[in-house]
Design a protein around this motif. Structure first.
Motif, mmCIF file in Angstrom:
data_model
loop_
_atom_site.group_PDB
_atom_site.id
_atom_site.type_symbol
_atom_site.label_atom_id
_atom_site.label_comp_id
_atom_site.label_asym_id
_atom_site.label_seq_id
_atom_site.Cartn_x
_atom_site.Cartn_y
_atom_site.Cartn_z
ATOM 1 N N SER A 148 0.830 -1.201 0.000
ATOM 2 C CA SER A 148 0.000 0.000 0.000
ATOM 3 C C SER A 148 0.868 1.257 0.000
ATOM 4 O O SER A 148 0.478 2.282 -0.557
ATOM 5 C CB SER A 148 -0.997 -0.004 1.156
ATOM 6 O OG SER A 148 -0.316 0.101 2.379
ATOM 7 N N PHE A 156 -0.180 0.326 -4.594
ATOM 8 C CA PHE A 156 -0.829 -0.747 -5.331
ATOM 9 C C PHE A 156 -2.323 -0.689 -5.069
ATOM 10 O O PHE A 156 -2.761 -0.208 -4.019
ATOM 11 C CB PHE A 156 -0.310 -2.109 -4.844
ATOM 12 C CG PHE A 156 1.080 -2.423 -5.300
ATOM 13 C CD1 PHE A 156 1.850 -1.488 -5.961
ATOM 14 C CD2 PHE A 156 1.635 -3.675 -5.071
ATOM 15 C CE1 PHE A 156 3.139 -1.787 -6.380
ATOM 16 C CE2 PHE A 156 2.914 -3.989 -5.490
ATOM 17 C CZ PHE A 156 3.663 -3.043 -6.142
ATOM 18 N N ASP A 157 -3.113 -1.214 -5.999
ATOM 19 C CA ASP A 157 -4.550 -1.270 -5.739
ATOM 20 C C ASP A 157 -4.852 -2.468 -4.835
ATOM 21 O O ASP A 157 -3.960 -3.234 -4.463
ATOM 22 C CB ASP A 157 -5.353 -1.294 -7.042
ATOM 23 C CG ASP A 157 -5.185 -2.580 -7.822
ATOM 24 O OD1 ASP A 157 -4.721 -3.584 -7.262
ATOM 25 O OD2 ASP A 157 -5.523 -2.581 -9.004
ATOM 26 N N LEU A 158 -6.118 -2.613 -4.479
ATOM 27 C CA LEU A 158 -6.508 -3.642 -3.513
ATOM 28 C C LEU A 158 -6.031 -5.023 -3.945
ATOM 29 O O LEU A 158 -5.565 -5.830 -3.133
ATOM 30 C CB LEU A 158 -8.041 -3.635 -3.370
ATOM 31 C CG LEU A 158 -8.626 -4.633 -2.392
ATOM 32 C CD1 LEU A 158 -7.989 -4.500 -1.020
ATOM 33 C CD2 LEU A 158 -10.133 -4.451 -2.288
ATOM 34 N N PHE A 159 -6.102 -5.265 -5.249
ATOM 35 C CA PHE A 159 -5.714 -6.574 -5.741
ATOM 36 C C PHE A 159 -4.212 -6.812 -5.597
ATOM 37 O O PHE A 159 -3.768 -7.881 -5.172
ATOM 38 C CB PHE A 159 -6.133 -6.720 -7.198
ATOM 39 C CG PHE A 159 -6.025 -8.122 -7.637
ATOM 40 C CD1 PHE A 159 -7.009 -9.033 -7.291
ATOM 41 C CD2 PHE A 159 -4.920 -8.566 -8.337
ATOM 42 C CE1 PHE A 159 -6.902 -10.346 -7.643
ATOM 43 C CE2 PHE A 159 -4.797 -9.877 -8.698
ATOM 44 C CZ PHE A 159 -5.792 -10.768 -8.365
ATOM 45 N N GLY A 160 -3.447 -5.785 -5.958
ATOM 46 C CA GLY A 160 -1.999 -5.886 -5.793
ATOM 47 C C GLY A 160 -1.616 -6.099 -4.339
ATOM 48 O O GLY A 160 -0.713 -6.883 -4.023
ATOM 49 N N VAL A 161 -2.322 -5.416 -3.441
ATOM 50 C CA VAL A 161 -2.055 -5.579 -2.008
ATOM 51 C C VAL A 161 -2.306 -7.024 -1.582
ATOM 52 O O VAL A 161 -1.504 -7.619 -0.855
ATOM 53 C CB VAL A 161 -2.930 -4.605 -1.183
ATOM 54 C CG1 VAL A 161 -2.831 -4.916 0.304
ATOM 55 C CG2 VAL A 161 -2.512 -3.161 -1.454
ATOM 56 N N ILE A 185 -2.152 -9.720 -3.439
ATOM 57 C CA ILE A 185 -1.119 -10.614 -3.971
ATOM 58 C C ILE A 185 0.161 -10.515 -3.151
ATOM 59 O O ILE A 185 0.772 -11.521 -2.792
ATOM 60 C CB ILE A 185 -0.807 -10.294 -5.451
ATOM 61 C CG1 ILE A 185 -2.019 -10.589 -6.311
ATOM 62 C CG2 ILE A 185 0.395 -11.107 -5.935
ATOM 63 C CD1 ILE A 185 -1.761 -10.380 -7.794
ATOM 64 N N ILE A 186 0.577 -9.278 -2.838
ATOM 65 C CA ILE A 186 1.828 -9.112 -2.090
ATOM 66 C C ILE A 186 1.680 -9.697 -0.682
ATOM 67 O O ILE A 186 2.600 -10.366 -0.184
ATOM 68 C CB ILE A 186 2.238 -7.624 -2.026
ATOM 69 C CG1 ILE A 186 2.416 -7.044 -3.438
ATOM 70 C CG2 ILE A 186 3.534 -7.461 -1.230
ATOM 71 C CD1 ILE A 186 3.505 -7.687 -4.243
ATOM 72 N N VAL A 216 -5.318 -8.452 5.307
ATOM 73 C CA VAL A 216 -5.478 -7.349 4.345
ATOM 74 C C VAL A 216 -6.643 -6.461 4.769
ATOM 75 O O VAL A 216 -6.557 -5.228 4.719
ATOM 76 C CB VAL A 216 -5.678 -7.895 2.917
ATOM 77 C CG1 VAL A 216 -6.089 -6.776 1.959
ATOM 78 C CG2 VAL A 216 -4.397 -8.551 2.426
#
Lengths: 207, 207, 207
Positions: free
Chosen positions: C24, C28-33, C35-36, C73
C-alpha cells in the motif's frame, strides 16, 4: 562419466563465484552473498528439475553442490581483490560451466523422454536461469537479455548434440564436439563483441 | 471443446506478442525477446501446473504452445512498426487470452479436486502471472499491481463460472457467460479508466 | 501441537500484514495488495513444498492460511494509520513468524528424510523467501540481503534445533529453546543494529 562430473563441479564453482562477486559488489552481507552464490550456481538445474518433476532435485539429491558453493563463497571472501587477476581462469571455468550445464540438462531431458525441443530448452534453462535469478535478485535487468551471445552458444551446442545423437554418435563424441561448439562461439563472440540482432526496425522501416 | 482450444492458442499468441513488444522496447536481443515472449505466454499456466503437481506441465505436454510463441516472435520481428495499427486487434486477442486462461485454469483446478477458492486462484494465476513475470524480468513493477481492473475482471468471470457451475449449467453456457463478464468488465474499465480503491487513507483519517 | 499451529497462524498474519503495508506504500490497488500479502505470508512455505515435492502444498492443503491473509489485508485496509502505534506488537508477531516458520520448515524437511543441512535450508527458505518475493515483486533489492541479522537468527535457531534433536530432546524443548535463540538474536541485533561482515576487503587489502 567421471570427467563430466568433475567439470560439473568446476562449473558450479565458477557460477557460485560469479554470484558471490556480484553480491559483494552490491554490499550484501555474508548471508546475502551465500544466497546469491547458491541461486546462481544451482538455480538453473533446480528450475529444470521442478519443471520436469525430477525429485529429489539437483542440490537436494547430491550435497556436493552445496559444499562446492560454500567453498566458492569462502574463496571469494578470502581472495576477492585477487580474483581480477584470475579473470581468464574464471572465464574458462564459467564457459566450462555453461557447456556442461547445457549438455547435462539436455541429456536429463532426453532421459525423461521429453521431445528434443523441450530437452533442448531444459539444457538452456540449466545453463542460463541461474544467472537470470542472480540478476533479478540483485535488481538488475538480466544480463543475458541484453548482451553476449551467451545463450546462443548454448543453443548451438545443444543442437549439435541432438544432431549427432540422431546419428547415434557415442556419448564421448557428443560431449566433446558439442562442448567445442559452445566454447568456440563463446570465446569468439566475446573477443569480437558480436551481438544478436534486435527488433528495432522491421522490414518496412525506412532507413 | 475445439473452439476453446483455438481461443487458448489465440490468447497465447497475444500474450507472446505483448511480451515480445515489451522486450524489444527494452532493446533485448532476439534471444531475450524469445524468453520474455515465452514466460509471458506460458508462465501463468506453468506456475499453476507446478503448484498443483500437474505433470507434464502445460508447454511440455503440448508443443503447440511453443510453436505459437515462435510464430508470435517471428510476427513481431517482421511487423513491429505495424502492430501499433493493430492495437485493437491485439487488445481483443489479449482479452480473449485472459478470459480463456482464467476459465481453463479454474476448470483444471476443479478437475484436480481443489477447493473452489483455490481453483479460482489457479485460474487467476494462469491469466495474470505471465504478465507479472514479464514485468519482473524486465525490471518493472508489475503493471497489474498498479493499474487496470485486469485481475478483477478475471476474478468476476471466475466467480460467475463457479456460481453457474453450482447450478449445473452446461459447459458451453459456463464459458460463454463467464467470458462475457470478463470481456465487458475489461473493456468498460479500460474505456472509462476505472481503478480499484487504494489503501491510502483509512476510516479514521481526516480529510 | 495445538500451540504451534496457533503461532503459525499468528506468524502468517504478521507476514501478510507486512506485505500489505509495503504494497500500500507503493500505491498498489486492492488486488496488488492482496497478492503481495499472499506471497509474503505463504511464499516461503510454497517454495519449500515445491522443492521437496510435498503436495498438496501449504496453502492448498489448508485453507486457514488464505483466510488469515484475507483477514490481514482487511485489517490493514481498516487500520493502516493505526498500525504505526502497533509496531511493537507487529514486530513481536513477525519474530514469532520467523521462528515458527523456520522450525516447522526444518521439521518438515526431516520428516521427508532430507539430510539435516538440506532440512535446515528448507527451514530458512520457509522463513525468509516470502519477504524476498515481496521485495522482488515491489522492485526492491531484497532487504534481507542488506540489513538485519534476520536470516542469521533463523540459522542459529535451526542449528540449535538440530543439535538438541541429536540428543533426542523432546519436541516441546526443541521448540522452546530454538525459539528463544531466534527471538533473542533478532531482538538484540535490531536493538544494537548489529550487521554481518561484508566482503569489501580481503585478507590482502592494505588498510
Amino acid at each position: 562419466m567421471e570427467l563430466i562430473y568433475v567439470l560439473d563441479i568446476l562449473g558450479t564453482f565458477a557460477f557460485a563465484t560469479s554470484g558471490a562477486l556480484v553480491a559483494s559488489d552490491k554490499k550484501f552481507d555474508l548471508f546475502g552473498v551465500l544466497i546469491i552464490a547458491f541461486v546462481t550456481a544451482v538455480g538453473g538445474g533446480m528450475l529444470r528439475d521442478v519443471l520436469i518433476n525430477a525429485h529429489p532435485i539437483n542440490w537436494i539429491g547430491d550435497l556436493n553442490y552445496l559444499y562446492t558453493i560454500f567453498a566458492a563463497v569462502f574463496f571469494t571472501f578470502l581472495f576477492k581483490s585477487k580474483i581480477a587477476y584470475l579473470s581468464k581462469t574464471m572465464f574458462l571455468f564459467d564457459t566450462i560451466g555453461i557447456s556442461v550445464f547445457t549438455l547435462l540438462g539436455l541429456e536429463k531431458g532426453l532421459a525423461f523422454n521429453l521431445h528434443p525441443i523441450v530437452a533442448l530448452i531444459m539444457g538452456m534453462i540449466s545453463a542460463v536461469f541461474g544467472g537470470v535469478l542472480r540478476d533479478v535478485l540483485t535488481n538488475k535487468i538480466p544480463l543475458i537479455f541484453e548482451k553476449e551471445i551467451y545463450a546462443s552458444a548454448c543453443l548451438a551446442g545443444g543442437i549439435t548434440y541432438l544432431v549427432l545423437n540422431e546419428f547415434s554418435a557415442p556419448q564421448a563424441v557428443l560431449f566433446v564436439v558439442s562442448t567445442i561448439v559452445i566454447v568456440v562461439i563463446r570465446v569468439v563472440s566475446v573477443r569480437f563483441e558480436l551481438e544478436l540482432p534486435k527488433i528495432k526496425d522491421d522490414l518496412f522501416t525506412k532507413k
